[in-house]
Design an enzyme around this catalytic site. Structure first.
Site, PDB file in Angstrom:
ATOM      1  N   HIS A 260       0.792  -1.231   0.000  1.00  0.00           N
ATOM      2  CA  HIS A 260       0.000   0.000   0.000  1.00  0.00           C
ATOM      3  C   HIS A 260       0.827   1.285   0.000  1.00  0.00           C
ATOM      4  CE1 HIS A 260      -4.512   0.942   0.974  1.00  0.00           C
ATOM      5  NE2 HIS A 260      -4.079   1.556  -0.106  1.00  0.00           N
TER       6      HIS A 260
ATOM      7  N   HIS B 267      -6.742  -0.871   8.160  1.00  0.00           N
ATOM      8  CA  HIS B 267      -5.784   0.075   8.742  1.00  0.00           C
ATOM      9  C   HIS B 267      -5.951   1.471   8.144  1.00  0.00           C
ATOM     10  CE1 HIS B 267      -4.014  -4.039   8.432  1.00  0.00           C
ATOM     11  NE2 HIS B 267      -3.704  -3.830   9.700  1.00  0.00           N
TER      12      HIS B 267
ATOM     13  N   HIS C 297       4.192   1.181   4.128  1.00  0.00           N
ATOM     14  CA  HIS C 297       2.805   0.852   3.745  1.00  0.00           C
ATOM     15  C   HIS C 297       1.814   1.235   4.839  1.00  0.00           C
ATOM     16  CE1 HIS C 297       2.230  -3.501   5.509  1.00  0.00           C
ATOM     17  NE2 HIS C 297       2.916  -2.748   6.346  1.00  0.00           N
TER      18      HIS C 297
ATOM     19  N   ASP D  42      -7.504  -1.817   0.011  1.00  0.00           N
ATOM     20  CA  ASP D  42      -6.560  -2.780   0.588  1.00  0.00           C
ATOM     21  C   ASP D  42      -7.343  -4.067   0.793  1.00  0.00           C
ATOM     22  OD1 ASP D  42      -4.088  -2.537   3.214  1.00  0.00           O
ATOM     23  OD2 ASP D  42      -4.981  -4.330   2.334  1.00  0.00           O
TER      24      ASP D  42
ATOM     25  N   GLU E  60      -2.002  -5.260  -1.659  1.00  0.00           N
ATOM     26  CA  GLU E  60      -1.678  -6.136  -0.537  1.00  0.00           C
ATOM     27  C   GLU E  60      -2.091  -7.604  -0.706  1.00  0.00           C
ATOM     28  OE1 GLU E  60       0.345  -5.398   1.987  1.00  0.00           O
ATOM     29  OE2 GLU E  60       0.409  -3.200   2.019  1.00  0.00           O
TER      30      GLU E  60
HETATM   31  N1  LIG Z   1      -0.309   0.362  11.429  1.00  0.00           N
HETATM   32  C1  LIG Z   1       0.690  -0.633  11.142  1.00  0.00           C
HETATM   33  C2  LIG Z   1       0.158  -1.597  10.073  1.00  0.00           C
HETATM   34  C3  LIG Z   1       0.117  -0.990   8.679  1.00  0.00           C
HETATM   35  C4  LIG Z   1      -0.618  -1.882   7.677  1.00  0.00           C
HETATM   36  C5  LIG Z   1      -0.449  -1.369   6.262  1.00  0.00           C
HETATM   37  B1  LIG Z   1      -1.577  -1.848   5.235  1.00  0.00           B
HETATM   38  O1  LIG Z   1      -2.841  -1.298   5.613  1.00  0.00           O
HETATM   39  O2  LIG Z   1      -1.263  -1.358   3.930  1.00  0.00           O
HETATM   40  O3  LIG Z   1      -1.682  -3.275   5.239  1.00  0.00           O
HETATM   41  C6  LIG Z   1       1.088  -1.353  12.434  1.00  0.00           C
HETATM   42  C7  LIG Z   1       0.020  -2.242  12.979  1.00  0.00           C
HETATM   43  N2  LIG Z   1       0.165  -2.571  14.405  1.00  0.00           N
HETATM   44  C8  LIG Z   1       1.533  -2.493  14.923  1.00  0.00           C
HETATM   45  C9  LIG Z   1       1.601  -2.876  16.420  1.00  0.00           C
HETATM   46  C10 LIG Z   1       0.994  -4.249  16.652  1.00  0.00           C
HETATM   47  C11 LIG Z   1      -0.387  -4.335  16.052  1.00  0.00           C
HETATM   48  C12 LIG Z   1      -0.370  -3.939  14.599  1.00  0.00           C
HETATM   49  C13 LIG Z   1       1.966   0.039  10.684  1.00  0.00           C
HETATM   50  O4  LIG Z   1       2.927  -0.689  10.459  1.00  0.00           O
HETATM   51  O5  LIG Z   1       1.971   1.287  10.602  1.00  0.00           O
HETATM   52 MN   LIG Z   2      -3.401  -0.500   3.550  1.00  0.00          MN
HETATM   53 MN   LIG Z   3      -4.405  -2.852   5.640  1.00  0.00          MN
END
Ligand SMILES: N[C@](CCCC[B-](O)(O)O)(CCN1CCCCC1)C(=O)O
Ligand SMILES: [Mn+2]
Ligand SMILES: [Mn+2]
Length: 305
Positions: free
Chosen positions: A96, A121, A136, A227, A272
Site C-alpha cells: 500500500h 488500517h 505501507h 486494501d 496487498e
Molecule cells: N499500522 C501498522 C500496520 C500498517 C498496515 C499497512 B496496510 O494497511 O497497507 O496493510 C502497524 C500495525 N500494528 C503495529 C503494532 C501491533 C499491532 C499492529 C503500521 O505498520 O503502521
Molecule cells: Mn493499507
Molecule cells: Mn491494511
C-alpha cells in the site's frame, strides 16, 4: 467504462516477500477478459519496472525510503499517463505504499480528488509516529496537506507534493488503528466508518453517507484505494497484515457497486494481495478472486445480472 491497468510489482513498503506477485496473479485470474466480457474497453499498460536501490538504510523510523520514493515516482508518471489517455486507472499492487505514487499521478491529471480508503488500517502514520517504520502504514501522511509540517525530508521523496485535503477523505473498514493514527484522524476531523459503524449502520447507510459527505461540496473525481485486508481474513487470508472482524465479501462488493454508480470513479488501487501469506492454494485463489470481483464491481458488474 474505459479502463487502463498498471501492474506495480513492489514490496519494499513492508517486510514480507510475495506481495510483488500480486499484479500477475490478478491478471492470471482473468481480470482483462472478465472486464471486456462485461462491456469495458480495457488497455493493459503492463508492469512498472522499478530500479534496484543499494544501501537503502533506514532513516529514523522509515525503512527502505529510497526504494519506496523511487518506485512511487515511476508509478506516479505511469498513472498520470493512463489518466491523460482518458481511462479510469486500475493500479494492481504490490503493497500500500504504492498509493503515494498512484494518488500523486492521479492528482497531477485531475487536480482536486476525493479519496475513499477501504482498509483494516488507516495507513496514516507519520515517520515520527509509525510503530514499525514500514511505509505501507504511512502513505496518507505524505499526501495530506494538513500533515506536511510532520513530514521530515526523505531521500527520493522530494518530488511528492501533498494533494489531498483531510475533508476530502473517507475511511471504510478500519479495525486496527494505532493510537497515534487515531489521534491524527481526530485532530484532522477525518470521516471514518470503522467496522463499528459498518455494524451499527449497515453497509448501505455507510455508502449513502459516504457519498453525501464527499459530494456535499463540489463533486470531485474519486480515488478508491482498496486494501484487500479490508475484507475478513476468511475471504482474503493471503495478505500481509490480516485482521479478524472484517468486511464480508458482500459488503466489499457493495462498496464497489455503489462507488461505480456515482459515475465519478477515476482511479482504483487494489493492493496487498500476497500469495506467500496463503497457507493453501484455496486461500490464495479466494484472495485473488475477491480482488478480481471487487475490481469488476467498480466497472459495472452487478449481482442482479
Ligand atoms: N499500522 C501498522 C500496520 C500498517 C498496515 C499497512 B496496510 O494497511 O497497507 O496493510 C502497524 C500495525 N500494528 C503495529 C503494532 C501491533 C499491532 C499492529 C503500521 O505498520 O503502521
Ligand atoms: Mn493499507
Ligand atoms: Mn491494511
Amino acid at each position: 467504462h474505459s479502463v487502463g491497468i498498471i501492474g506495480a510489482p513492489f514490496s519494499k513498503g513492508q517486510p514480507r516477500d510475495g506481495v510483488e506477485k500480486g499484479p500477475d496473479l490478478i491478471r492470471a485470474a482473468g481480470l482483462v477478459k472478465k472486464l471486456k466480457a462485461q462491456g469495458c474497453a480495457v488497455k493493459d499498460y503492463g508492469n512498472v519496472t522499478f530500479e534496484e536501490v543499494a544501501n537503502d538504510e533506514p532513516i529514523g523510523n522509515v525503512k527502505r525510503p529510497r526504494a519506496v520514493g523511487s518506485a512511487n515516482q515511476r508509478l506516479s508518471a505511469a498513472v498520470h499517463a493512463v489518466k491523460n489517455d482518458g481511462h479510469t486507472c486500475v493500479m494492481l499492487g504490490g503493497d500500500h505504499s504504492l498509493a503515494i505514487g498512484s494518488i500523486q499521478g492521479h492528482a497531477a491529471a485531475k487536480k482536486d480528488l476525493s479519496v475513499v480508503w477501504v482498509d483494516a488500517h488507516a495507513d496514516i502514520n507519520t515517520p515520527l509516529t509509525s510503530p514499525t517504520g514500514n511505509i505501507h502504514g504511512q502513505p496518507m501522511a505524505y499526501l495530506i496537506h494538513e500533515l506536511q509540517s510532520k513530514i521530515p525530508v526523505l531521500p527520493n521523496f522530494s518530488w511528492i507534493k501533498p494533494c489531498v485535503s483531510a475533508k476530502d477523505i473517507v475511511y471504510i473498514g478500519l479495525r486496527d488503528v494505532d493510537p497515534e493514527e487515531h489521534h491524527i484522524l481526530k485532530l484532522l476531523g477525518i470521516k471514518v466508518y470503522s467496522m463499528t459503524e459498518v455494524d451499527r449502520l449497515g453497509i448501505a447507510k455507510v455508502m449513502e453517507e459516504t457519498c453525501d459527505y464527499i459530494f456535499s461540496k463540489v463533486k470531485k473525481p474519486i480515488h478508491l484505494s482498496y486494501d484487500i485486508d479490508a475484507l475478513d481474513p476468511s475471504i482474503s487470508p493471503a495478505t500481509g497484515t490480516p485482521v479478524v472482524g472484517g468486511l464480508t465479501y458482500r459488503e466489499g462488493i457493495y462498496i464497489t457497486e455503489h462507488i461505480c454508480q456515482t459515475g465519478l470513479l477515476s482511479a482504483v488501487d487494489m493492493v496487498e494481495v500476497n500469495p506467500k501469506r496463503g497457507r493453501t492454494e484455496d486461500e490464495i485463489s479466494s484472495t485473488v478472486s475477491a480482488a478480481v470481483d471487487l475490481i469488476r464491481g467498480c466497472f459495472g458488474k452487478l449481482r442482479e445480472g
